[in-house]
Design a protein around this motif. Structure first.
Motif, mmCIF file in Angstrom:
data_model
loop_
_atom_site.group_PDB
_atom_site.id
_atom_site.type_symbol
_atom_site.label_atom_id
_atom_site.label_comp_id
_atom_site.label_asym_id
_atom_site.label_seq_id
_atom_site.Cartn_x
_atom_site.Cartn_y
_atom_site.Cartn_z
ATOM 1 N N TYR A 157 0.814 -1.213 0.000
ATOM 2 C CA TYR A 157 0.000 0.000 0.000
ATOM 3 C C TYR A 157 0.854 1.272 0.000
ATOM 4 O O TYR A 157 0.379 2.347 0.368
ATOM 5 N N MET A 158 2.079 1.170 -0.428
ATOM 6 C CA MET A 158 2.967 2.320 -0.483
ATOM 7 C C MET A 158 2.543 3.283 -1.591
ATOM 8 O O MET A 158 2.202 2.868 -2.687
ATOM 9 N N ASP A 159 2.557 4.598 -1.275
ATOM 10 C CA ASP A 159 2.281 5.610 -2.283
ATOM 11 C C ASP A 159 3.058 6.871 -1.926
ATOM 12 O O ASP A 159 3.838 6.886 -0.966
ATOM 13 N N LEU A 178 12.261 -3.687 3.377
ATOM 14 C CA LEU A 178 11.262 -2.628 3.272
ATOM 15 C C LEU A 178 11.937 -1.265 3.172
ATOM 16 O O LEU A 178 11.463 -0.391 2.433
ATOM 17 N N ALA A 179 13.027 -1.060 3.887
ATOM 18 C CA ALA A 179 13.764 0.203 3.806
ATOM 19 C C ALA A 179 14.285 0.414 2.390
ATOM 20 O O ALA A 179 14.212 1.522 1.843
ATOM 21 N N GLU A 180 14.792 -0.651 1.798
ATOM 22 C CA GLU A 180 15.299 -0.550 0.425
ATOM 23 C C GLU A 180 14.163 -0.292 -0.561
ATOM 24 O O GLU A 180 14.286 0.547 -1.467
ATOM 25 N N GLN A 181 13.050 -0.995 -0.388
ATOM 26 C CA GLN A 181 11.917 -0.820 -1.292
ATOM 27 C C GLN A 181 11.346 0.593 -1.209
ATOM 28 O O GLN A 181 11.029 1.208 -2.240
ATOM 29 N N SER A 182 11.213 1.107 0.003
ATOM 30 C CA SER A 182 10.659 2.448 0.170
ATOM 31 C C SER A 182 11.620 3.522 -0.330
ATOM 32 O O SER A 182 11.191 4.527 -0.911
ATOM 33 N N MET A 183 12.919 3.322 -0.135
ATOM 34 C CA MET A 183 13.890 4.277 -0.658
ATOM 35 C C MET A 183 13.867 4.292 -2.182
ATOM 36 O O MET A 183 13.923 5.371 -2.811
ATOM 37 N N ASP A 184 13.770 3.137 -2.790
ATOM 38 C CA ASP A 184 13.661 3.066 -4.259
ATOM 39 C C ASP A 184 12.432 3.825 -4.734
ATOM 40 O O ASP A 184 12.471 4.513 -5.760
ATOM 41 N N TYR A 185 11.342 3.696 -3.991
ATOM 42 C CA TYR A 185 10.106 4.388 -4.358
ATOM 43 C C TYR A 185 10.286 5.904 -4.246
ATOM 44 O O TYR A 185 9.852 6.668 -5.127
ATOM 45 N N ILE A 186 10.916 6.341 -3.172
ATOM 46 C CA ILE A 186 11.161 7.777 -2.982
ATOM 47 C C ILE A 186 12.014 8.339 -4.106
ATOM 48 O O ILE A 186 11.711 9.394 -4.687
ATOM 49 N N ILE A 193 7.077 13.740 -4.480
ATOM 50 C CA ILE A 193 7.179 13.507 -3.037
ATOM 51 C C ILE A 193 7.768 14.676 -2.279
ATOM 52 O O ILE A 193 7.401 14.924 -1.124
ATOM 53 N N TYR A 194 8.646 15.459 -2.916
ATOM 54 C CA TYR A 194 9.438 16.402 -2.119
ATOM 55 C C TYR A 194 8.623 17.533 -1.504
ATOM 56 O O TYR A 194 9.130 18.245 -0.635
#
Length: 248
Positions: A157-159, A178-186, A193-194
């Motif tokens: 459910y990341m957005d 999860l940290a890697e996945q969320s950083m890739d998303y950012i 996002i900024y």
């Protein structure tokens, strides 16, 4: 004719019994040609249901876990069987291994109740409202299956509105994937996002890590400067380098 018609229901019943038998049991052939082991498929489920019934009836419970003013009668061996935290608590000679009442701190009682219920049912309901508390509690108490389930939930459910928060939480709880996945998303969706509130609340270290990444996806370099200035306007007292008191 009558005998034949009577045999058909019997044959159907026999087939039904065989079908039911094969649904419940599976056979594993051993080295000996005439030996098989029959394993009841529903046995694990039946055992869990039986243990949970005993717990709910406070039968054969050998410890009461106290959390936030609530009491949770449990069986030590159930908790120790899959949680290294409780295995160490109950088997390593700690004071708690012989106490009838054990206090659990740093966990919300509602969340702890969900963990106890999971121990006896293998089920837990994860939602936006409880995923953070569940992740923190499961990480603390070594309920690793729930920990991983929370990570999967957050990744699913990341957005753009929650990816920064997810990344900060994953880093704090040492959830590397999860940290890697969320950083890739950012990094991939940085232009969207900024300006989000969570991004503007980042620490200096977290901001620097993102802006310095070689994988930062921006349509133009000016956006990096703009993001840094937006962050600084939001937090004018923050410094990238404390030495010398230089601000960005």
């Amino acid at each position: 004719m009558a005998a034949a018609s009577e045999s058909e229901p019997r044959q159907a019943a026999k087939r039904m019994r065989l079908d039911t038998y094969h649904e419940v049991y599976r056979s594993v052939s051993l080295s000996s040609a005439d030996t098989e082991v029959y394993v009841e498929r529903t046995h694990p489920k039946n055992v869990l249901e039986g243990l949970n019934r005993l717990r709910l009836n406070r039968a054969l419970c050998d410890v009461v876990l106290c959390c936030g003013g609530q009491e949770f009668p449990c069986h030590r061996y159930v908790l120790a069987s899959f949680s290294p935290y409780f295995e160490a608590m109950f088997t390593s000679g700690m004071l708690e291994s012989t106490q009838e009442r054990v206090t659990i701190s740093a966990v919300e009682p509602q969340v702890f109740g969900m963990l106890v219920n999971y121990a006896y049912t293998s089920e837990v309901s994860i939602s936006d409202e409880n995923v953070e508390a569940l992740l923190e509690a499961s990480n603390l108490l070594d309920f690793m299956a729930i920990r991983e389930a929370c990570c999967v939930y957050m990744n699913r459910y990341m957005d753009i509105s929650n990816c920064v928060w997810i990344n900060c939480l994953a880093e704090a709880q040492c959830c590397e994937m999860l940290a890697e996945q969320s950083m890739d998303y950012i990094l991939e969706h940085f232009s969207d996002i900024y300006q989000q509130e969570d991004f503007l609340s980042l620490s200096v270290e977290e901001l620097t890590k993102i802006l310095a990444s070689d994988h930062l996806n921006v349509p133009k370099e000016d956006m990096v400067f703009e993001a840094a200035m937006l962050w600084l306007d939001k937090c004018p007292t923050c410094y990238i380098h404390e030495t010398g008191g230089h601000r960005i």
